[in-house]
Design a protein around this motif. Structure first.
Motif, PDB file in Angstrom:
ATOM      1  N   ARG A  93      24.439 -11.639 -30.177  1.00 30.24           N
ATOM      2  CA  ARG A  93      23.436 -12.272 -30.300  1.00 30.24           C
ATOM      3  C   ARG A  93      23.643 -13.566 -31.308  1.00 30.24           C
ATOM      4  N   TYR A  94      23.273 -14.920 -30.920  1.00 28.07           N
ATOM      5  CA  TYR A  94      23.215 -15.844 -31.629  1.00 28.07           C
ATOM      6  C   TYR A  94      22.591 -15.631 -32.990  1.00 28.07           C
ATOM      7  N   ILE A  95      23.192 -16.208 -34.144  1.00 30.00           N
ATOM      8  CA  ILE A  95      22.708 -16.296 -35.286  1.00 30.00           C
ATOM      9  C   ILE A  95      22.958 -17.715 -35.881  1.00 30.00           C
ATOM     10  N   TYR A  96      23.639 -18.489 -35.152  1.00 32.21           N
ATOM     11  CA  TYR A  96      23.896 -19.832 -35.695  1.00 32.21           C
ATOM     12  C   TYR A  96      24.403 -20.791 -34.556  1.00 32.21           C
ATOM     13  N   ILE A  97      23.971 -22.106 -34.344  1.00 32.58           N
ATOM     14  CA  ILE A  97      24.178 -23.105 -33.390  1.00 32.58           C
ATOM     15  C   ILE A  97      24.237 -24.066 -34.041  1.00 32.58           C
ATOM     16  N   ASN A  98      25.334 -25.279 -34.012  1.00 32.55           N
ATOM     17  CA  ASN A  98      25.072 -26.382 -34.527  1.00 32.55           C
ATOM     18  C   ASN A  98      24.605 -27.556 -33.464  1.00 32.55           C
ATOM     19  N   PRO A  99      24.218 -28.562 -34.100  1.00 36.52           N
ATOM     20  CA  PRO A  99      23.477 -29.702 -33.149  1.00 36.52           C
ATOM     21  C   PRO A  99      24.135 -29.967 -31.742  1.00 36.52           C
TER      22      PRO A  99
END
Length: 771
Positions: free
Chosen positions: A337-343
């Motif tokens: 599960r995604y908890i962080y993505i950068n721009p």
């Protein structure tokens, strides 16, 4: 007494030949900035040849022959020995590049050479302890490999970081690492600084305050934090004040001694200067309240600085992740599960909702692409996965980003909490442009190969130190008298007759120097179907370089100029005969009393004899050629004189012309000039040859005779006119008398004698002469 004074020189070579220890002689390779970037392998003794499987003069460099020499620490060991002049033993278990042995190395600098003595364990029985050691080393190698992957990932991460990162090594603080942000602040390139002392690179920054900070960290091993530290740096063509917020951390050797300094910082020049401008603007206002608020301001400033540093420490890492061009994402749990993505990730997956969703939910096509399986594998095993140029075709959810295949280098790396894997971090770099460029390069290479095959002049490519034939078009194969079976063979084996003629030596010259060689009218003997044949060629040998700038082959382009060369030889023979004929002509002409001249087909002077030069009062032909004959011909006669000569040359006919020409004493003399064309053996017009004689006296004599005849004619005319009237009067009187006198008297006595009758008739018929 030195050894060379009593030991024969041959003993040294015998010692190298019989030594059971390998001996290697190398020389350093420098970058344009003067840093050592490699070593050339110049010599191996027999023991070294046996251990490394190389010839006595192997050629090439350390890093091209042994690509793992950097990771094994061998290159840094050699460079340190050469630059610092130390002498120490280095032990390494080298398991790469076809080698799998434990080596002991002892290096020493000798002038511009680096001499290395080394041994291995290839011919020694391995004990149980050694076998266990090797097994342990194998495990250590695997661990190091994984660590190296992580280190490389970290290095890439650091290189792209928006903060300035640098590593300084040794007491002179040589630059070992400087990322792009650091180089931009310094205003230097990496080759300018790598391996050089930082204060040699930037002497303007070596103020006592800055040097003291370096010395304090290196000597005490205590870190140093600086806030808005002022440093002067020459950049943009002028010295500029640069303000830094940075931390200096010492790096330690295994024995606990400080080996270098690691710095992380950011340039805050713009903020400081802005603040200074505001401070100057408000200086008068601040001066009024400074004393009353000094204590409070100091407390607030210190608290604010502390808070800013703490926030900055957290923000730096966040900014690195936010500003890096790599796509970074962190998933947690076995369902990813995604908890962080950068721009960058947001742009890549525009129109998708990633945060809070699993990979399967946000990217349903990831299962078909095999990405979910890879994530499961990394999560379950904890082993990092590296993907290289992986083609991915994600369906776009926005019209602005149409579907397309893109290529990525990416890493799936497990992250742990309390030793247990809890998630996977993803670092992905878009390498589509590089892959597409390489594909285009391959297409271009095929197009170039097709183009080379189609050109009518000979082209070939030979690669490697043995000059093996990699490419030759049909024109070159025809020139060699060979077929396509020569591809892959050595040039010297295919065309051995060209070796003694120096062609392979020319190849070697270009391969060694990297400088192109252009040759013209080269006579070559080539065996065509077993028969020697002579050809003449203009050819160029150009170096072919790889991506590192190293010459790896020779491009040979040629033009067959045999017909031209033979024609030139024939022309030279004819020129010799012409020169001999010209010499004979000049000898005879100089002996002639009359003026002799010769002109080219364009009427320019080719030769004038001595009599001609004496007439115009000059010493040599060059003086006459410099002025031409225009200055010697009367101005009103020159156009007609020149046109007569030009027309005769154009028609190829002889001509005769009377014209005036100024003599050396200034008098214009009449000349009778006659000229005729001269031809070469092939019938080509060579020019005009002519002579001239002075006919001034003849012209003057003819003019005097003409004037005498005219005077005589005038006299006769005048005399006849003056006698005509009296004779007419006499004739009238005689007519009257003949009427008055009796006829018988007239018959016996004529009134007019016969002489008067003749005079009367002459007077009646005379008039002025036409001449």
């Amino acid at each position: 007494m030195s050894l060379s004074s009593f030991l024969p020189a041959s003993l040294f070579y015998d010692l190298l030949a019989t030594s059971l220890t390998g001996v290697n002689a190398m020389q350093p390779v420098y970058s344009p900035a003067g840093a050592i970037v490699d070593f050339t392998i110049e010599y191996l003794n027999p023991a070294g040849q046996r251990m490394l499987g190389l010839p006595e003069r192997p050629g090439g460099t350390l890093l091209t022959r042994f690509t793992h020499a950097v990771t094994a620490g061998i290159f840094n060991y050699y460079r340190r020995v050469y630059t610092e002049g130390i002498s120490e033993v280095y032990e390494v278990n080298y398991q790469a590049d076809g080698l799998d042995n434990y080596f002991q190395l002892s290096a020493r600098r000798s002038g511009n050479w680096l001499v290395v003595s080394f041994t291995d364990t290839a011919n020694q029985n391995r004990s149980a302890v050694e076998e266990a050691l090797r097994a342990s080393q194998a495990r250590e190698k695997a661990f190091r490999t994984e660590a190296e992957h992580q280190r490389n990932a970290l290095r890439d991460f650091v290189e792209q970081a928006p903060v300035a990162v640098a590593v300084y090594r040794g007491p002179r603080y040589r630059v070992e690492l400087a990322n792009a942000t650091t180089l931009a602040i310094w205003g230097r390139t990496l080759p300018d600084v790598l391996g050089r002392p930082v204060f040699e690179v930037m002497p303007e920054a070596a103020t006592p305050e800055v040097v003291a900070i370096f010395d304090q960290v290196y000597s005490t091993g205590n870190p140093h934090t600086a806030h808005e530290q002022l440093t002067l740096i020459d950049r943009h063509g002028r010295p500029e004040p640069v303000y830094w917020n940075f931390v200096f951390q010492p790096e330690f050797d295994p024995d606990g001694s400080v080996s270098g300094i690691r710095s992380i910082g950011t340039e805050v020049t713009e903020q400081v200067l802005s603040r200074q401008q505001v401070q100057e603007f408000n200086q008068e206002l601040e001066a009024r309240v400074a004393e009353r608020t000094r204590q409070l301001a100091e407390t607030q400033t210190e608290a604010l600085a502390t808070a800013e540093r703490r926030v900055q420490d957290r923000e730096e890492l966040y900014q690195v992740l936010e500003q890096t061009p790599a796509a970074i994402a962190i998933t947690r749990g076995p369902d990813h599960r995604y908890i962080y993505i950068n721009p960058t990730s947001e742009v890549l997956f525009a129109g998708r909702q990633l945060l809070g969703h699993t990979v399967a939910e946000a990217l349903p096509e990831a299962s078909e692409l095999g990405l979910l399986a890879l994530l499961d594998q990394v999560y379950e095993t904890g082993e990092t996965f590296f993907g290289t140029e992986q083609p991915l075709n994600f369906t776009s959810h926005t019209a602005a980003a149409p579907d397309q295949v893109r290529y990525f280098n990416f890493t799936y790396q497990a992250y742990r909490e309390n030793g247990a894997v809890v998630g996977v971090s993803t670092f992905a770099y878009d390498v589509t442009e590089q892959v597409v460029a390489r594909q285009r390069e391959r297409e271009s290479e095929l197009q170039i190969r097709a183009l080379v095959e189609g050109v009518p002049f000979p082209i070939s490519v030979c690669v490697g130190p043995e000059f093996r034939i990699q490419l030759a078009n049909e024109a070159m194969l025809t020139a060699w008298g060979k077929g396509p079976q020569v591809f892959g063979q050595r040039f010297a084996d295919v065309l051995p007759e060209l070796v003694p003629q120096g062609v392979t030596a020319q190849f070697q010259q270009v391969l060694t120097s990297g400088v192109p060689l252009h040759l013209r009218n080269q006579r070559l003997e080539v065996l065509i179907h077993g028969q020697p044949q002579t050809y003449y060629y203009n050819y160029s040998l150009g170096p072919l370089r790889d991506s590192r700038g190293q010459v790896y082959g020779i491009l040979n382009t040629a033009a067959d100029v045999t017909d031209l060369a033979l024609a030139q030889q024939r022309l030279e023979g004819l020129t010799g005969e012409l020169q001999e004929s010209e010499a004979r002509f000049r000898t005879m002409a100089d002996a002639a009393p009359n003026m002799v001249w010769a002109v080219y087909p364009d009427s320019s002077i080719r030769y004038i004899n001595r009599a001609f030069l004496d007439f115009v009062g000059l010493e040599n032909e060059q003086q006459y050629i410099a002025t031409g004959w225009k200055s010697y011909i009367p101005e009103d006669e020159f156009e007609h004189t020149q046109a007569t000569l030009t027309q005769a040359i154009a028609q190829g006919k002889p001509y005769t012309l009377e014209h005036r020409m100024r003599r050396h004493d200034g008098e214009y003399r009449w000349l009778l000039a006659q000229g005729a064309p001269s031809y070469l053996q092939g019938g080509e017009l060579y020019g005009y040859v002519g002579s001239a004689i002075d006919i001034t006296e003849l012209k003057q004599t003819n003019e005097q005779l003409r004037r005498t005849n005219a005077d005589l004619d005038n006299f006769i005319y005048t005399a006849s006119h003056d006698l005509k009237a009296p004779i007419a009067n006499i004739e009238g009187l005689l007519s009257l008398l003949s009427e008055e006198l009796p006829p018988p008297w007239l018959q016996t006595r004529p009134l007019l004698p016969p002489s008067c009758l003749c005079l009367s008739r002459w007077s009646a018929s005379s008039g002025p002469s036409a001449t």
